[in-house]
Design a protein around this motif. Structure first.
Motif, PDB file in Angstrom:
ATOM      1  N   ILE A   1      30.905 -69.184 -41.178  1.00 11.81           N
ATOM      2  CA  ILE A   1      32.357 -69.106 -41.124  1.00 11.81           C
ATOM      3  C   ILE A   1      32.786 -67.767 -40.542  1.00 11.81           C
ATOM      4  N   HIS A   2      31.951 -66.754 -40.688  1.00  7.42           N
ATOM      5  CA  HIS A   2      32.156 -65.438 -40.080  1.00  7.42           C
ATOM      6  C   HIS A   2      30.769 -64.870 -39.838  1.00  7.42           C
ATOM      7  N   ARG A   3      30.687 -63.686 -39.271  1.00  8.71           N
ATOM      8  CA  ARG A   3      29.374 -63.150 -38.915  1.00  8.71           C
ATOM      9  C   ARG A   3      29.271 -61.673 -39.244  1.00  8.71           C
ATOM     10  N   LEU A   4      28.013 -61.251 -39.406  1.00 12.53           N
ATOM     11  CA  LEU A   4      27.698 -59.836 -39.503  1.00 12.53           C
ATOM     12  C   LEU A   4      26.792 -59.472 -38.342  1.00 12.53           C
ATOM     13  N   ASP A   5      26.928 -58.240 -37.847  1.00 11.97           N
ATOM     14  CA  ASP A   5      25.995 -57.760 -36.837  1.00 11.97           C
ATOM     15  C   ASP A   5      24.575 -57.804 -37.388  1.00 11.97           C
ATOM     16  N   ARG A   6      23.616 -57.938 -36.500  1.00 12.33           N
ATOM     17  CA  ARG A   6      22.213 -57.986 -36.927  1.00 12.33           C
ATOM     18  C   ARG A   6      21.809 -56.769 -37.759  1.00 12.33           C
ATOM     19  N   PRO A   7      22.247 -55.543 -37.420  1.00  9.38           N
ATOM     20  CA  PRO A   7      21.817 -54.396 -38.227  1.00  9.38           C
ATOM     21  C   PRO A   7      22.498 -54.292 -39.585  1.00  9.38           C
ATOM     22  N   THR A   8      23.574 -55.052 -39.805  1.00  8.57           N
ATOM     23  CA  THR A   8      24.353 -54.926 -41.033  1.00  8.57           C
ATOM     24  C   THR A   8      23.841 -55.892 -42.095  1.00  8.57           C
ATOM     25  N   ALA A   9      23.783 -55.445 -43.337  1.00  7.07           N
ATOM     26  CA  ALA A   9      23.356 -56.304 -44.445  1.00  7.07           C
ATOM     27  C   ALA A   9      24.564 -56.722 -45.266  1.00  7.07           C
ATOM     28  N   GLY A  10      24.367 -57.765 -46.082  1.00  3.12           N
ATOM     29  CA  GLY A  10      25.396 -58.149 -47.034  1.00  3.12           C
ATOM     30  C   GLY A  10      25.839 -59.587 -46.943  1.00  3.12           C
ATOM     31  N   LEU A  11      27.055 -59.849 -47.387  1.00  2.00           N
ATOM     32  CA  LEU A  11      27.538 -61.203 -47.639  1.00  2.00           C
ATOM     33  C   LEU A  11      27.956 -61.932 -46.371  1.00  2.00           C
TER      34      LEU A  11
ATOM     35  N   THR B   1      15.905 -39.286 -49.447  1.00  2.00           N
ATOM     36  CA  THR B   1      15.106 -38.556 -48.458  1.00  2.00           C
ATOM     37  C   THR B   1      15.519 -37.097 -48.344  1.00  2.00           C
ATOM     38  N   GLY B   2      16.461 -36.673 -49.203  1.00  3.58           N
ATOM     39  CA  GLY B   2      16.866 -35.278 -49.222  1.00  3.58           C
ATOM     40  C   GLY B   2      17.989 -34.913 -48.283  1.00  3.58           C
ATOM     41  N   GLU B   3      18.580 -35.896 -47.607  1.00  9.21           N
ATOM     42  CA  GLU B   3      19.667 -35.614 -46.679  1.00  9.21           C
ATOM     43  C   GLU B   3      20.990 -35.464 -47.412  1.00  9.21           C
ATOM     44  N   ALA B   4      21.825 -34.555 -46.935  1.00 12.16           N
ATOM     45  CA  ALA B   4      23.180 -34.423 -47.463  1.00 12.16           C
ATOM     46  C   ALA B   4      24.027 -35.542 -46.870  1.00 12.16           C
ATOM     47  N   VAL B   5      24.584 -36.398 -47.730  1.00  8.96           N
ATOM     48  CA  VAL B   5      25.232 -37.604 -47.234  1.00  8.96           C
ATOM     49  C   VAL B   5      26.613 -37.797 -47.855  1.00  8.96           C
ATOM     50  N   LEU B   6      27.397 -38.620 -47.142  1.00  7.65           N
ATOM     51  CA  LEU B   6      28.729 -39.019 -47.565  1.00  7.65           C
ATOM     52  C   LEU B   6      28.747 -40.530 -47.724  1.00  7.65           C
ATOM     53  N   HIS B   7      29.141 -41.000 -48.898  1.00  7.82           N
ATOM     54  CA  HIS B   7      29.179 -42.431 -49.220  1.00  7.82           C
ATOM     55  C   HIS B   7      30.638 -42.881 -49.169  1.00  7.82           C
ATOM     56  N   THR B   8      30.952 -43.855 -48.314  1.00  9.83           N
ATOM     57  CA  THR B   8      32.338 -44.281 -48.134  1.00  9.83           C
ATOM     58  C   THR B   8      32.536 -45.751 -48.472  1.00  9.83           C
ATOM     59  N   LEU B   9      33.767 -46.072 -48.844  1.00  8.73           N
ATOM     60  CA  LEU B   9      34.202 -47.441 -49.110  1.00  8.73           C
ATOM     61  C   LEU B   9      35.155 -47.852 -48.000  1.00  8.73           C
ATOM     62  N   LEU B  10      34.944 -49.033 -47.430  1.00  8.43           N
ATOM     63  CA  LEU B  10      35.697 -49.472 -46.260  1.00  8.43           C
ATOM     64  C   LEU B  10      36.398 -50.788 -46.566  1.00  8.43           C
ATOM     65  N   ARG B  11      37.690 -50.821 -46.282  1.00  3.89           N
ATOM     66  CA  ARG B  11      38.478 -52.045 -46.475  1.00  3.89           C
ATOM     67  C   ARG B  11      39.113 -52.423 -45.136  1.00  3.89           C
ATOM     68  N   PRO B  12      38.426 -53.241 -44.340  1.00  3.71           N
ATOM     69  CA  PRO B  12      39.000 -53.643 -43.050  1.00  3.71           C
ATOM     70  C   PRO B  12      40.114 -54.669 -43.237  1.00  3.71           C
ATOM     71  N   HIS B  13      41.223 -54.470 -42.551  1.00  2.00           N
ATOM     72  CA  HIS B  13      42.313 -55.436 -42.568  1.00  2.00           C
ATOM     73  C   HIS B  13      42.242 -56.378 -41.374  1.00  2.00           C
ATOM     74  N   THR B  14      41.362 -56.063 -40.446  1.00  3.00           N
ATOM     75  CA  THR B  14      41.105 -56.921 -39.287  1.00  3.00           C
ATOM     76  C   THR B  14      39.597 -57.032 -39.138  1.00  3.00           C
ATOM     77  N   GLY B  15      39.156 -57.864 -38.201  1.00  9.60           N
ATOM     78  CA  GLY B  15      37.723 -58.094 -38.070  1.00  9.60           C
ATOM     79  C   GLY B  15      37.232 -58.013 -36.640  1.00  9.60           C
ATOM     80  N   ARG B  16      37.574 -56.929 -35.949  1.00  9.90           N
ATOM     81  CA  ARG B  16      37.143 -56.763 -34.567  1.00  9.90           C
ATOM     82  C   ARG B  16      35.658 -56.437 -34.480  1.00  9.90           C
ATOM     83  N   MET B  17      35.073 -56.771 -33.350  1.00  8.15           N
ATOM     84  CA  MET B  17      33.656 -56.498 -33.103  1.00  8.15           C
ATOM     85  C   MET B  17      33.375 -55.003 -33.270  1.00  8.15           C
ATOM     86  N   HIS B  18      32.382 -54.690 -34.092  1.00  3.58           N
ATOM     87  CA  HIS B  18      31.908 -53.318 -34.330  1.00  3.58           C
ATOM     88  C   HIS B  18      32.996 -52.411 -34.897  1.00  3.58           C
ATOM     89  N   GLN B  19      34.019 -52.982 -35.490  1.00  5.89           N
ATOM     90  CA  GLN B  19      35.180 -52.204 -35.932  1.00  5.89           C
ATOM     91  C   GLN B  19      34.806 -51.052 -36.857  1.00  5.89           C
TER      92      GLN B  19
END
Length: 317
Positions: free
Chosen positions: A135-145, A234-252
């Motif tokens: 019904i919708h798609r995810l890019d090959r590199p992306t995981a999830g629902l 792995t010891g990297e300094a990282v930023l964890h973000t939450l994303l709420r897309p209101h549209t569904g453009r390719m690679h948005q």
């Protein structure tokens, strides 16, 4: 257009448009030139054996003249594919809907060098249901629902949810922590978090990446917030973000985070296109489709699905 051939081994037939006129006397002559990387006599044998058919299922012989049919249908020869060593998990299944947790590296649908090794073909075989359609798609590199329609009779009701933006989608991502990060005043792209990213994203035929048109009316919007910062496993300094897309453009989401100078870890396309390389299964793209929520169009009941997967580079507690 309904295919005249059934799904076989989880894969549907391929449709090819045939020119109405040209330097070819027959449809077979056109196909031989169109697929000049294949042996001509093998292609003509497929016509002789009835493997090439018209829209009504009639076999097309090698002598059928050009212009007699607008489209022809056939099965692609299945390539030898290297197995993708990750398995999709079925989170929910009923007569109308299937929801899976897709792993990184697995394409949603066949494309390029991936045919059998796609979520769609795997599921059609696994569930013995040739009617499954994403019904919708995810890019090959992306995981999830990812949601799949299980039967044509109710497919339109679920597809309309996405067309009318009636599905709430939540993602999470991990990026390298910006060098100027101020924990007392979290900011993304110079703006206090959360931020709303809006721009015009355009995909162009034949190009791998989308482009941003700064002069055009925005057609893509994402709310980006901070979930946490810290050191990953792995010891990297990282930023964890939450994303709420209101549209569904390719690679948005990938484009929007790159525009904030926090490109997603493992992204080889944004902000810069890196040379093609084999998949590094130890470092998947740190993007996860985390939640899907909507009102079921058939029952009116609220639905909410949550991934069981996690990103490998999230900050450690």
């Amino acid at each position: 257009m309904i295919p005249p051939l059934p799904v076989r081994d989880g894969v549907g037939p391929t449709r090819l448009r045939v020119p109405e006129s040209g330097p070819w006397a027959t449809i077979a002559d056109y196909v031989v030139e169109r697929f000049d990387h294949l042996h001509p006599e093998e292609l003509r044998r497929r016509f002789d054996d009835g493997e090439i058919v018209a829209a009504d299922g009639r076999a097309i012989g090698r002598a059928v003249p050009l212009g007699a049919e607008r489209f022809i249908w056939y099965y692609r020869d299945l390539p030898v594919e290297e197995p993708i060593p990750f398995t999709e998990d079925i989170l929910y299944r009923d007569d109308d809907l299937v929801v899976i947790d897709k792993p990184h590296f697995l394409p949603t649908t066949p494309g390029g060098r991936y045919l059998q090794e796609s979520a769609l073909v795997r599921l059609r075989t696994r569930l013995a249901n040739p009617d499954l359609i994403p019904i919708h798609r995810l890019d090959r590199p992306t995981a999830g629902l990812v949601m799949f329609s299980a039967r044509p009779q109710t497919r339109g009701a679920y597809q309309s949810l996405f067309e009318r933006r009636r599905v709430t989608k939540v993602y999470e991502a991990v990026s390298a922590l910006p060098g100027d990060w101020d924990p007392a005043a979290p900011a993304l792209g110079g703006q206090p978090a959360p931020v709303v990213v809006r721009n015009h994203i355009q995909s162009r035929k034949g190009e791998l990446r989308v482009v941003v048109d700064g002069a055009a009316e925005p057609n893509a919007e994402t709310v980006v917030d901070v979930l946490g910062v810290g050191r990953s496993a792995t010891g990297e300094a990282v930023l964890h973000t939450l994303l709420r897309p209101h549209t569904g453009r390719m690679h948005q989401l990938r484009v929007h985070l790159a525009s904030l100078s926090i490109p997603i870890l493992g992204d080889r396309w944004y902000p810069a296109l890196l040379p093609e390389a084999p998949d590094d299964h130890a470092r998947p793209l740190q993007l996860l489709a985390r939640e899907l929520e909507f009102t079921d169009p058939l029952t009116g009941a609220p639905r909410r699905f949550v991934t069981r997967r996690t990103l490998t580079q999230v900050p450690l507690a």
